[in-house]
Design a protein around this motif. Sequence first.
Motif, PDB file in Angstrom:
ATOM      1  N   SER A 176     -18.449  89.568  86.222  1.00 35.19           N
ATOM      2  CA  SER A 176     -19.299  90.209  85.205  1.00 35.19           C
ATOM      3  C   SER A 176     -19.800  89.217  84.158  1.00 35.19           C
ATOM      4  O   SER A 176     -20.459  89.599  83.199  1.00 35.19           O
ATOM      5  CB  SER A 176     -18.601  91.392  84.512  1.00 35.19           C
ATOM      6  N   ASN A 214     -22.367  86.444  82.951  1.00 32.48           N
ATOM      7  CA  ASN A 214     -23.790  86.326  83.242  1.00 32.48           C
ATOM      8  C   ASN A 214     -24.369  85.014  82.697  1.00 32.48           C
ATOM      9  O   ASN A 214     -24.021  84.576  81.592  1.00 32.48           O
ATOM     10  CB  ASN A 214     -24.523  87.515  82.598  1.00 32.48           C
ATOM     11  N   GLN A 228     -26.287  95.245  94.449  1.00 35.07           N
ATOM     12  CA  GLN A 228     -27.401  96.124  94.107  1.00 35.07           C
ATOM     13  C   GLN A 228     -28.622  95.770  94.951  1.00 35.07           C
ATOM     14  O   GLN A 228     -29.113  96.571  95.720  1.00 35.07           O
ATOM     15  CB  GLN A 228     -27.736  96.023  92.611  1.00 35.07           C
ATOM     16  N   LEU A 248     -22.187  91.293  81.698  1.00 33.51           N
ATOM     17  CA  LEU A 248     -22.903  92.466  82.182  1.00 33.51           C
ATOM     18  C   LEU A 248     -22.191  93.745  81.737  1.00 33.51           C
ATOM     19  O   LEU A 248     -20.994  93.734  81.459  1.00 33.51           O
ATOM     20  CB  LEU A 248     -22.958  92.454  83.714  1.00 33.51           C
ATOM     21  N   HIS A 303     -18.205  85.374  92.318  1.00 31.44           N
ATOM     22  CA  HIS A 303     -19.339  85.800  91.483  1.00 31.44           C
ATOM     23  C   HIS A 303     -19.311  87.299  91.204  1.00 31.44           C
ATOM     24  O   HIS A 303     -20.345  87.966  91.207  1.00 31.44           O
ATOM     25  CB  HIS A 303     -20.662  85.400  92.138  1.00 31.44           C
ATOM     26  N   THR A 304     -18.115  87.831  90.955  1.00 34.47           N
ATOM     27  CA  THR A 304     -17.991  89.249  90.604  1.00 34.47           C
ATOM     28  C   THR A 304     -17.276  89.419  89.256  1.00 34.47           C
ATOM     29  O   THR A 304     -16.722  90.478  88.979  1.00 34.47           O
ATOM     30  CB  THR A 304     -17.203  90.026  91.690  1.00 34.47           C
ATOM     31  N   TYR A 330     -21.591  91.972  92.428  1.00 30.30           N
ATOM     32  CA  TYR A 330     -21.929  90.569  92.704  1.00 30.30           C
ATOM     33  C   TYR A 330     -23.081  90.153  91.804  1.00 30.30           C
ATOM     34  O   TYR A 330     -24.141  90.793  91.788  1.00 30.30           O
ATOM     35  CB  TYR A 330     -22.330  90.391  94.171  1.00 30.30           C
ATOM     36  N   ASN A 331     -22.874  89.082  91.037  1.00 24.70           N
ATOM     37  CA  ASN A 331     -23.917  88.535  90.170  1.00 24.70           C
ATOM     38  C   ASN A 331     -23.691  87.028  90.096  1.00 24.70           C
ATOM     39  O   ASN A 331     -22.746  86.572  89.452  1.00 24.70           O
ATOM     40  CB  ASN A 331     -23.830  89.154  88.766  1.00 24.70           C
ATOM     41  N   TYR A 332     -24.529  86.282  90.796  1.00 23.86           N
ATOM     42  CA  TYR A 332     -24.342  84.831  90.903  1.00 23.86           C
ATOM     43  C   TYR A 332     -24.250  84.212  89.507  1.00 23.86           C
ATOM     44  O   TYR A 332     -25.141  84.381  88.682  1.00 23.86           O
ATOM     45  CB  TYR A 332     -25.494  84.214  91.672  1.00 23.86           C
ATOM     46  N   SER A 333     -23.156  83.506  89.263  1.00 24.31           N
ATOM     47  CA  SER A 333     -22.868  83.035  87.912  1.00 24.31           C
ATOM     48  C   SER A 333     -22.444  81.577  87.916  1.00 24.31           C
ATOM     49  O   SER A 333     -21.339  81.237  88.339  1.00 24.31           O
ATOM     50  CB  SER A 333     -21.760  83.898  87.281  1.00 24.31           C
TER      51      SER A 333
END
Length: 421
Positions: A141, A143, A331, A204, A138-139, A212-215
């Motif tokens: 980018s 979204n 973040q 993103l 989940h890195t 890390y952005n859960y996708s």
Amino acid sequence: MRNLYISILFFCILIFCSAQKKASEQFLKTQKELTDKLAEISKTASFNGFGVALVNDQKVLYQNGFGTAGLNPFQKYDEHTVQNIASVSKTLIGIAVLKAQELGKLKLDDPINPYLPFKVINPNYPDIPITIRQLTTHTSSINDNNEYLTRTVVLKDTVNLAENLKIDISPTKFNSPSSKISIEEFLNRVLSEKGQWYSKDVFLDKKPGELYNYSNIGATLAALVLEKATGMSYADFTTKYILKPLKMNDSGWNFNTINFSKYTRTFIDKQKPYPYYSLNTYPDGGMLTTSDDMSKYLLELMKGYFGNGSLLSKESFKEYFTPQLKAENFQDRSNSEYSDEYNMGITMGFGSTGNFGHTGGDPGMNSVIWFFKDRKMGRYLIVNTDWDNKASGKDQKAIYDLLDEYFLKLDAISRAEKHEK
């Protein structure tokens, strides 16, 4: 003298068999105690039906189902009831990708575009390639934008279609059965610059690998990369290399591959069911399975963590269970002991104490698998009704408390049995 030896041996065998029988009887009695207590909870629970499973690192200790799977006609929820498990499904993506790597079909750090029939490029950083590892951690980018959220949940049939399309399942929404498309077509429409649903906010303003952005859509893209690398559909690949080896015979990825007569309704509340639905991005949350089958899966994961798994090599399982991210990749980092987003393995989540698992939620259901490494304990809970913030947490705690209590008892009996053998 020979007769004396034979008599002593026979006597020892009798004692051994008697001890084994006593231990087995105690194990079954303890399981029944747990069943009776969970059945009591089901009578007043805020959800209609639920399934559980409990394992140590050696065997399945318990699996069962309780409550109601259907109201009209009545259908009991048991260990063979089939249910979608939502995002817990993603844990199979990591195993599948690592199996494909073992087969020489791909490598985790490969850029994804050489495998794909369309380009996936973050327009903010067009020269930085997205890798398979980034998709699974989940890195990437990528979204989950509004186009993804509002187009992936698809109704199974047209019964009461106009009414069902109006049901509020924000931030997602139901779509008509005619909206069902392949994961390749869906991802092409959302992620390709030429796609009809493409919007730059699907990326993103962060470099691939940075945050890390859960996708969900990123996880599904990992499944598509696997399809192109192996020449097999994701459903076929996971069935061949995960479901069949574990004898998860009641599990599958669509309604045609499971016994639909055992499929539970999911519920808005204890009186009103949702319509049946599936996902266009099925790898990210569309696994259909039972508590019995999930107990087999949990056991394999627990064995894999301790180096005794059968689906992957020790090295691959070590990669799967190795936290991949650093503090700078976050973040707003969750520090909860039971959050699966403190760190990530290869689609397996880690809490702040180092225990691991995954959670899931879709209309009318919630699911969680969680492993306690020091206790060598794995547990599973799934419910088939929307979460009631006032009552469901209390019911969940009562179930977890029983599972924790009876794990200690069943684990002790199980290890005593093994020692006697």
